[in-house]
Every structure is written in C-alpha cells, then in structure tokens.
Design a protein around this motif. Structure first.
Motif, PDB file in Angstrom:
ATOM      1  N   THR A   1       4.113   6.772   8.248  1.00 25.33           N
ATOM      2  CA  THR A   1       4.287   4.859   8.927  1.00 25.33           C
ATOM      3  C   THR A   1       3.028   4.877   8.884  1.00 25.33           C
ATOM      4  O   THR A   1       2.498   3.860   7.539  1.00 25.33           O
ATOM      5  CB  THR A   1       5.272   4.438  10.366  1.00 25.33           C
ATOM      6  N   ALA A   2       2.002   5.859   9.559  1.00 23.95           N
ATOM      7  CA  ALA A   2       0.759   4.912   9.552  1.00 23.95           C
ATOM      8  C   ALA A   2      -0.420   5.334   8.628  1.00 23.95           C
ATOM      9  O   ALA A   2      -1.352   4.661   8.257  1.00 23.95           O
ATOM     10  CB  ALA A   2      -0.134   5.983  10.526  1.00 23.95           C
TER      11      ALA A   2
ATOM     12  N   LEU B   1      -1.674   0.499   2.621  1.00 24.42           N
ATOM     13  CA  LEU B   1      -1.797  -1.186   2.326  1.00 24.42           C
ATOM     14  C   LEU B   1      -2.604  -2.156   2.302  1.00 24.42           C
ATOM     15  O   LEU B   1      -2.703  -2.990   1.875  1.00 24.42           O
ATOM     16  CB  LEU B   1      -0.094  -1.700   2.743  1.00 24.42           C
ATOM     17  N   GLN B   2      -2.955  -1.731   3.624  1.00 26.50           N
ATOM     18  CA  GLN B   2      -4.374  -2.436   4.069  1.00 26.50           C
ATOM     19  C   GLN B   2      -5.519  -2.609   3.311  1.00 26.50           C
ATOM     20  O   GLN B   2      -5.875  -3.075   2.326  1.00 26.50           O
ATOM     21  CB  GLN B   2      -4.429  -1.640   5.850  1.00 26.50           C
TER      22      GLN B   2
ATOM     23  N   VAL C   1       1.053   5.050   4.705  1.00 28.66           N
ATOM     24  CA  VAL C   1       1.701   3.257   4.229  1.00 28.66           C
ATOM     25  C   VAL C   1       0.842   2.534   5.310  1.00 28.66           C
ATOM     26  O   VAL C   1       0.896   1.540   3.918  1.00 28.66           O
ATOM     27  CB  VAL C   1       2.786   3.750   3.969  1.00 28.66           C
ATOM     28  N   GLN C   2       0.785   2.078   5.929  1.00 26.59           N
ATOM     29  CA  GLN C   2       0.341   1.035   6.636  1.00 26.59           C
ATOM     30  C   GLN C   2      -1.348   0.786   5.880  1.00 26.59           C
ATOM     31  O   GLN C   2      -1.761  -0.089   5.825  1.00 26.59           O
ATOM     32  CB  GLN C   2       0.395   0.998   8.356  1.00 26.59           C
ATOM     33  N   ASN C   3      -1.939   1.812   6.236  1.00 23.73           N
ATOM     34  CA  ASN C   3      -3.308   2.405   5.584  1.00 23.73           C
ATOM     35  C   ASN C   3      -3.666   1.983   4.221  1.00 23.73           C
ATOM     36  O   ASN C   3      -4.365   1.208   3.545  1.00 23.73           O
ATOM     37  CB  ASN C   3      -3.885   3.385   5.854  1.00 23.73           C
TER      38      ASN C   3
ATOM     39  N   GLN D   1      -4.791  -4.397   0.504  1.00 24.37           N
ATOM     40  CA  GLN D   1      -4.615  -5.383   0.462  1.00 24.37           C
ATOM     41  C   GLN D   1      -6.759  -5.875   0.095  1.00 24.37           C
ATOM     42  O   GLN D   1      -6.790  -7.278   0.231  1.00 24.37           O
ATOM     43  CB  GLN D   1      -4.680  -6.135   1.373  1.00 24.37           C
TER      44      GLN D   1
END
Length: 89
Positions: free
Chosen positions: A24-25, A31-32, A27-29, A35
C-alpha cells in the motif's frame, strides 16, 4: 498437499499484514510520483501554449504593420470570377 495449503494460515498473519502495508505504501508513493510528474508536464505544456499565443500575437502585429507599410487597407477579397471557385455539385 494439505500441509502446503495450511502454511499461509498460521504464523504468517503478521507477515501478510506487513506485506499488505508495504504494498500500500509503495503504491501510494508511486501514485504521488506520477501525480508530481504529470503536474510538471502539465505546467510545462501550459507554459509553452502561452508562449506560442504570445508569439502569434506578435506575428499578427508584425503582419498588420507590414500591411500598413505596404498601403493595403484590407485583405484581398476572394476572387469573383469562376476561375477561383469550385464547380457547383
């Protein structure tokens, strides 16, 4: 076969939760980062479009000045003879 199937159900529960948190971490990183890169590219594109608009405005002014210097009051009208027109359908 049953012994392999049961391996993920016993003491690996904490490892699975940690693996899920890590994923999860990650994937979030990711995606950031995507972006951020998208925003940078978007800003760059908008800046270039603005620059092109400014250059077009300058070009229009230059053309207008050249037309005035040449003594032409208005752009030439389209030809009225049949030579410059498409035949009727």
């Amino acid at each position: 076969m049953d012994s392999r199937h049961g391996q993920g159900q016993g003491h690996d529960g904490g490892d699975s939760a940690q693996s899920t948190a890590d994923l999860t971490a990650f994937v979030q990183n990711l995606l950031q980062q995507m972006q951020s890169r998208f925003q940078t590219m978007s800003d760059s594109i908008i800046s270039k479009i603005d620059e092109m608009g400014s250059r077009i405005d300058d070009l229009e002014k230059s053309i207008g000045e050249l037309v005035k210097e040449a003594g032409v009051d208005s752009p030439p009208s389209p030809p009225t003879s049949s030579q410059g027109q498409l035949p009727p359908k």
